[in-house]
Design an enzyme around this catalytic site. Structure first.
Site: not given
Ligand code: NAD
Length: 283
Positions: A119, A140, A152, A190
């Site tokens: 993000s 993204h 993005e 963001n």
């Molecule tokens: P989340 O907490 O729902 O999921 C994260 C996942 O990553 C978990 O299943 C965890 O077990 C896994 N994980 C952690 N360390 C790991 C590793 N070393 N190897 C493999 N898997 C691992 O988080 P999310 O909301 O899905 O966010 C994930 C990414 O997407 C982040 O970088 C976040 O900034 C980005 N993102 C989030 C959103 C949102 O609205 N939540 C939107 C766009 C982008």
């Protein structure tokens, strides 16, 4: 660059959504996470999301089965070795992402593209920890991935034009509209969204109005489909805090200082929908 096999790292809300839209576009997907429970939660989320489309007559049961059959699961990163692209969607933490990118660089075939769904974190720095910086890029997606049209596509300083074109084409194949963005903290989405959410949290922190009232102001007053606090709960308060910290640390500008209430809620484990409690309570 022909992309047919996609690896996805992280089976959380974003990784499972990315796996779903890639599989629905006919691509073979390998979904990786640290343990089986995380993978099972991810597949359950994909099934529930596809099931909703079936119940609205937007998808047939056969298409649901076909899409699910395209997603295989793994807790062994070397299973991503034959993927044409890996999209990393693990937790928003630079150390975790750098470690994943170093490992992916070792196990993935030399021509593979390494993309990140971060993000806010510098794609240029992630590219620099690999031996293929020209093949590293930001992809993204927005949350919830199956519904939101935007991707993005973020070029690191090192990203090759050919890689940018291949990833934009992949985003279109997954039914999305790619937008060409340069690497900078928070990119565009963001950079604009998170300070607005943070300011909404400050309004609550200063007792100006309740969560419901703050969200009502932005929904009815600005035609936002969700208020900033409900949206923070959807994104995940840990992710919101990480993004604000990246903006604050990168620009060294106090306007990006995370609201103390946001910090405290993350300390308490109130992460929003994913933990059952944030600015609102969830079943
Ligand atoms: P989340 O907490 O729902 O999921 C994260 C996942 O990553 C978990 O299943 C965890 O077990 C896994 N994980 C952690 N360390 C790991 C590793 N070393 N190897 C493999 N898997 C691992 O988080 P999310 O909301 O899905 O966010 C994930 C990414 O997407 C982040 O970088 C976040 O900034 C980005 N993102 C989030 C959103 C949102 O609205 N939540 C939107 C766009 C982008």
């Amino acid at each position: 660059m022909n992309i047919e096999q996609v690896g996805v790292v992280g089976a959380g809300q974003m990784g499972s959504g990315i796996a779903q839209v890639c599989a629905a576009a006919g691509l073979q997907v390998i979904l990786f996470d640290l343990n089986l429970q995380a993978l099972e939660r991810g597949v359950a989320a994909i099934s529930a999301s596809l099931q909703r489309l079936v119940s609205k007559d937007k998808l047939s049961q056969a298409e649901l089965d076909e899409t699910l059959a395209k997603v295989s699961l793994s807790t062994d990163l070397s299973d991503l070795g034959q993927a044409d692209i890996v999209i990393e969607a693990a937790s928003e933490n630079e150390q975790i992402k750098q470690s994943i990118f170093r490992q992916l660089d070792e196990v993935c075939k030399p021509v593979a593209i390494l993309a990140t769904n971060t993000s806010s974190i510098s794609i240029t720095r992630l590219a620099a920890v690999t031996n293929r910086p020209g093949q590293v890029i930001g992809m993204h997606f927005m949350n919830p991935v199956p519904m939101m049209k935007l991707v993005e596509v973020i070029r690191a300083l090192q990203t090759d034009d050919e890689v940018f074109r291949a990833v934009s084409t992949l985003a279109e194949r997954a039914g999305k509209t790619p937008v060409d963005i340069k690497d900078a903290p928070g990119f565009v989405a963001n950079r604009i969204l998170l300070p607005m959410i943070n300011e909404g949290i400050f309004c609550l922190h200063e007792g100006l109005a309740s969560s419901e009232e703050i969200d009502t102001v932005m929904k009815l007053g600005m035609s936002h489909p969700m208020g900033p606090l409900a949206l923070a709960d959807l994104i995940g308060l840990d992710t919101c805090l990480s993004i604000m910290e990246v903006l604050y640390d990168s620009f060294k500008d106090p306007k990006y200082r995370p609201c103390p209430l946001l910090v405290q809620m993350v300390d308490a484990g109130y992460l929003g929908r994913k933990s059952g409690r944030g600015f609102y309570h969830y079943e």
